[in-house]
Design a protein around this motif. Structure first.
Motif: not given
Ligand SMILES: *Cc1c(COP(=O)(O)O)cnc(C)c1O
Length: 234
Positions: A109-117, A141-144, A148-153, A159-165
Motif C-alpha cells: 500500500q506504500s508505493l510512493d516514488r519512481p525508484k521504488l516502482a 502535502e506534509e513535507p515529512q 506523492v503530491a495530489p497534483a502528481e498522482a 507511469f507505474c501502469r504504462g511504463e512499468l506494467d
C-alpha cells in the motif's frame, strides 16, 4: 474508540473485532453502500503472533504490517496455516527491501516514488509474483510524510501502469493527524476515480467510519482491535 490503554486479551480482541465490523457495516449502510465492499485490514504491528492467531480464530483474514522485518518474523508460519490470509504492507518501503516485500506481502500500500516502482517491477518479473500495489498520496502535502503530491498522482499512476506494467489497484492516504480527515478522504476518492482505480485505502481507528462513508474500500484499524500497542523494543 481507538483509545484503549492496554493491549487486548484474546477475548477482548474478538469483541473489539465484532464491534469494528458492526460499525463498518452501519457506516456503509448509512452511505447506501454494500458493507461487503469494505475490507477491514487489521493492523497488527508491534503485537505478537499469539494475538494475530486470536484474530484469525475470530475469523479475521486480512492484516496490515508497517515493517518488512517484523512481518517476516511473524507471518510466514501463519500464512502456511491459513492459506487465505492476506498480508498488506502499510509502512514505508526501502528500495533494498523490495525483494523481501514482493516475496511476503499480498498487497503493497506504500508505493510512493519512481525508484521504488522500478525496484518492485524488477522484483515481480524476477519472482513471478505480483502483489497488488496502492499508490500512497500525501493528501496533506506534509513535507515529512511519504506519498506523492495530489497534483502528481495521475502522472505517477500512469507511469507505474504504462511504463512499468505494475499491478496497480488503488490509492492510499494518511491524513495529517490534527486535521479533519474528511476533506482528505474525499480528495483521495476523487483522485482514485480520476485514475480509474477501484481501491481506496483510508481510515484508521479514530476515523474509519467517516472513511467508509466517503468511499473507502479498505480501512486500516489497529488500536480499536488490538488495544494499545506495546512499546516497540529500543
Ligand atoms: C498504525 C497504522 C494504522 C492503524 O492505526 P490505529 O490508529 O492504531 O488504528 C493505519 N495505517 C497506517 C499506515 C499505520 O501505520
Amino acid at each position: 474508540m481507538g483509545t484503549e490503554e492496554r493491549e487486548a486479551s484474546p477475548e477482548r480482541l474478538a469483541r473489539n473485532l465484532a464491534a469494528v465490523r458492526e460499525k463498518i457495516s452501519a457506516a456503509a449502510r448509512l452511505a447506501k453502500r454494500d458493507p461487503a465492499e469494505v475490507t477491514l485490514v487489521a493492523v497488527s504491528k508491534t503485537h505478537g503472533e499469539d494475538l494475530v492467531a486470536a484474530a484469525l480464530a475470530a475469523g479475521q483474514r486480512v492484516f496490515g504490517e508497517n515493517r518488512v522485518q517484523e512481518a517476516q518474523a511473524k507471518f510466514p508460519s501463519l500464512k502456511q496455516r491459513f492459506p487465505d490470509l492476506e498480508l498488506h504492507l502499510i509502512g514505508p518501503l526501502q528500495t533494498n527491501k523490495a525483494a523481501d516485500a514482493v516475496a511476503l506481502f499480498d498487497v503493497i500500500q506504500s508505493l510512493d516514488r519512481p525508484k521504488l516502482a522500478r525496484a518492485l517491477a524488477k522484483e515481480m518479473a524476477k519472482q513471478g509474483r505480483r502483489p497488488n500495489c496502492l499508490v500512497q498520496v500525501n493528501t496533506g502535502e506534509e513535507p515529512q510524510k511519504a506519498g506523492v503530491a495530489p497534483a502528481e498522482a495521475e502522472d505517477f499512476v500512469a507511469f507505474c501502469r504504462g511504463e512499468l506494467d505494475l499491478p496497480l489497484g488503488g490509492l492510499m492516504c494518511i491524513p495529517p493527524a490534527e486535521e479533519d480527515p474528511a476533506p482528505h478522504f474525499a480528495l483521495l476518492r476523487r483522485l482514485a476515480e480520476r485514475c480509474g482505480l477501484p481501491l481506496v485505502s483510508m481510515g484508521m481507528s479514530g476515523d474509519f467510519e467517516t472513511a467508509v462513508e466517503l468511499g473507502a474500500t479498505h480501512v486500516r484499524v489497529g488500536t480499536a482491535i488490538f488495544g494499545a500497542r506495546p512499546k516497540p523494543a529500543p
